[in-house]
Write a protein that holds these residues in place. Structure first.
Motif, short mmCIF file in Angstrom:
data_model
loop_
_atom_site.label_atom_id
_atom_site.label_comp_id
_atom_site.label_asym_id
_atom_site.label_seq_id
_atom_site.Cartn_x
_atom_site.Cartn_y
_atom_site.Cartn_z
N ALA A 1 -5.90 1.18 -8.39
CA ALA A 1 -5.61 2.39 -7.87
C ALA A 1 -4.56 3.13 -8.62
O ALA A 1 -4.55 4.20 -8.92
N VAL A 2 -3.75 2.38 -9.21
CA VAL A 2 -2.71 3.00 -10.24
C VAL A 2 -2.85 2.66 -11.85
O VAL A 2 -2.11 3.09 -12.45
N ALA A 3 -4.29 2.48 -11.91
CA ALA A 3 -4.46 2.07 -13.38
C ALA A 3 -4.50 3.45 -14.15
O ALA A 3 -4.56 4.47 -13.63
N LEU B 1 -5.71 7.59 -3.21
CA LEU B 1 -5.08 7.32 -2.02
C LEU B 1 -6.19 6.60 -1.18
O LEU B 1 -5.83 5.51 -0.48
N ASP B 2 -7.52 6.82 -1.12
CA ASP B 2 -8.27 6.39 -0.43
C ASP B 2 -8.43 4.87 -0.79
O ASP B 2 -8.78 4.10 -0.13
N GLN B 3 -8.52 4.78 -1.99
CA GLN B 3 -8.76 3.49 -2.71
C GLN B 3 -7.46 2.52 -2.42
O GLN B 3 -7.64 1.41 -2.16
N ALA B 4 -6.27 2.86 -2.19
CA ALA B 4 -5.09 2.42 -2.19
C ALA B 4 -5.08 1.89 -0.44
O ALA B 4 -4.84 0.80 -0.33
N TYR B 5 -5.33 2.82 0.21
CA TYR B 5 -5.32 2.53 1.76
C TYR B 5 -6.41 1.61 2.16
O TYR B 5 -6.32 0.82 3.35
N GLY B 6 -7.53 1.41 1.37
CA GLY B 6 -8.65 0.65 1.63
C GLY B 6 -8.51 -0.64 0.82
O GLY B 6 -9.34 -1.64 1.22
N ALA B 7 -7.45 -0.79 0.04
CA ALA B 7 -7.32 -2.09 -0.67
C ALA B 7 -7.04 -3.19 0.16
O ALA B 7 -6.29 -3.13 1.13
N ARG B 8 -7.67 -4.42 -0.09
CA ARG B 8 -7.36 -5.64 0.51
C ARG B 8 -6.47 -6.45 -0.06
O ARG B 8 -5.80 -7.29 0.45
N THR B 9 -6.42 -6.50 -1.52
CA THR B 9 -5.83 -7.45 -2.44
C THR B 9 -5.03 -6.40 -3.42
O THR B 9 -5.13 -5.36 -3.59
N ARG B 10 -3.96 -7.02 -3.88
CA ARG B 10 -3.10 -6.54 -4.75
C ARG B 10 -3.92 -6.09 -6.25
O ARG B 10 -3.48 -5.13 -6.53
N ALA B 11 -4.93 -7.01 -6.58
CA ALA B 11 -5.68 -6.55 -7.66
C ALA B 11 -6.42 -4.87 -7.39
O ALA B 11 -6.48 -4.31 -8.15
N GLU B 12 -6.86 -4.73 -6.22
CA GLU B 12 -7.61 -3.59 -5.74
C GLU B 12 -6.24 -2.42 -5.89
O GLU B 12 -6.67 -1.57 -6.34
N SER C 1 -4.82 15.03 -10.57
CA SER C 1 -4.95 16.13 -9.90
C SER C 1 -4.80 15.85 -8.46
O SER C 1 -5.16 14.64 -8.05
N VAL C 2 -4.88 16.96 -7.80
CA VAL C 2 -5.19 16.68 -6.32
C VAL C 2 -6.40 15.81 -5.80
O VAL C 2 -6.22 15.02 -4.99
N ASP C 3 -7.43 16.14 -6.39
CA ASP C 3 -8.69 15.38 -6.11
C ASP C 3 -8.54 14.11 -6.19
O ASP C 3 -8.80 13.07 -5.79
N GLU C 4 -8.02 13.86 -7.54
CA GLU C 4 -7.77 12.30 -8.14
C GLU C 4 -6.84 11.67 -7.30
O GLU C 4 -6.90 10.69 -6.97
N LEU C 5 -5.64 12.45 -6.61
CA LEU C 5 -4.68 11.86 -5.91
C LEU C 5 -5.58 11.34 -4.72
O LEU C 5 -5.40 10.15 -4.06
N SER C 6 -6.28 12.20 -4.04
CA SER C 6 -7.03 11.75 -2.79
C SER C 6 -7.93 10.64 -2.94
O SER C 6 -8.02 9.71 -2.09
N ASP C 7 -8.72 10.60 -4.19
CA ASP C 7 -9.52 9.41 -4.40
C ASP C 7 -8.71 8.07 -4.51
O ASP C 7 -9.18 7.16 -3.78
N ARG D 1 0.79 -1.26 -0.09
CA ARG D 1 -0.02 -0.10 -0.11
C ARG D 1 0.79 1.36 -0.07
O ARG D 1 0.59 2.34 -0.70
N GLU D 2 1.93 1.36 0.94
CA GLU D 2 2.75 2.40 0.77
C GLU D 2 3.44 2.65 -0.66
O GLU D 2 3.71 3.86 -0.71
N GLN D 3 4.01 1.90 -1.09
CA GLN D 3 4.63 1.85 -2.63
C GLN D 3 3.37 2.42 -3.65
O GLN D 3 3.86 3.32 -4.32
N VAL D 4 2.35 1.94 -3.33
CA VAL D 4 1.43 2.46 -4.36
C VAL D 4 1.12 3.83 -4.09
O VAL D 4 0.99 4.87 -5.02
N ALA D 5 1.13 4.21 -2.72
CA ALA D 5 0.70 5.78 -2.21
C ALA D 5 1.88 6.55 -2.94
O ALA D 5 1.56 7.37 -3.08
#
Length: 138
Positions: free
Chosen positions: A57-59, A42-53, A34-40, A17-21
């Protein structure tokens, strides 16, 4: 409520999660997000349970090329190596000279013995430093 994992999902670690962030923050600094997209994201990355999720987040972002070794050493490693190269030999030289000076004026037999060990250790360390330098300067 969390859904059950499918057979192909691999659980994400905190390090993942930290690497993706970090990659998302770098992409924002490069102007890709954008900063808004970063926020969204990051929420997705820190909430991810699997590597697929995490992958979702970095798609859409370019992948980083694997390290080739041609990047060079980090600045702190170069500075540390230079400082060690300079300070280690001179440190043992200072210990050697100070031990000799103290040895000349010391009268207590046990302290004289300890100072002789001090000087011998400084000589040994100087020899080790010189051997290491010669190995790497071949």
């Amino acid at each position: 409520m969390r859904t059950s994992l499918t057979e192909g999902d691999v659980l994400a670690s905190d390090r993942d999660r930290e690497q993706v962030a970090s990659a998302l923050k770098d992409a924002t600094a490069e102007g890709r997000l954008s900063v808004d997209e970063l926020s969204d994201r990051l929420d997705q990355a820190y909430g991810a349970r699997t590597r697929a999720e995490l992958d979702r987040a970095v798609a859409g972002l370019p992948t980083r090329a694997p390290a080739t070794g041609d990047e060079g050493y980090p600045v702190w490693a170069v500075v540390g190596a230079a400082a060690g190269t300079v300070l280690l030999p001179f440190g043992s030289l200072v210990a050697f000279v100070s031990g000799l000076v103290l040895l000349r004026s010391e009268q207590v037999p046990m302290r004289r013995f300890q100072l002789k060990l001090w000087v011998a250790g400084a000589v040994g360390w100087q020899a080790i430093s010189l051997a290491i330098a010669l190995i790497f300067l071949r």
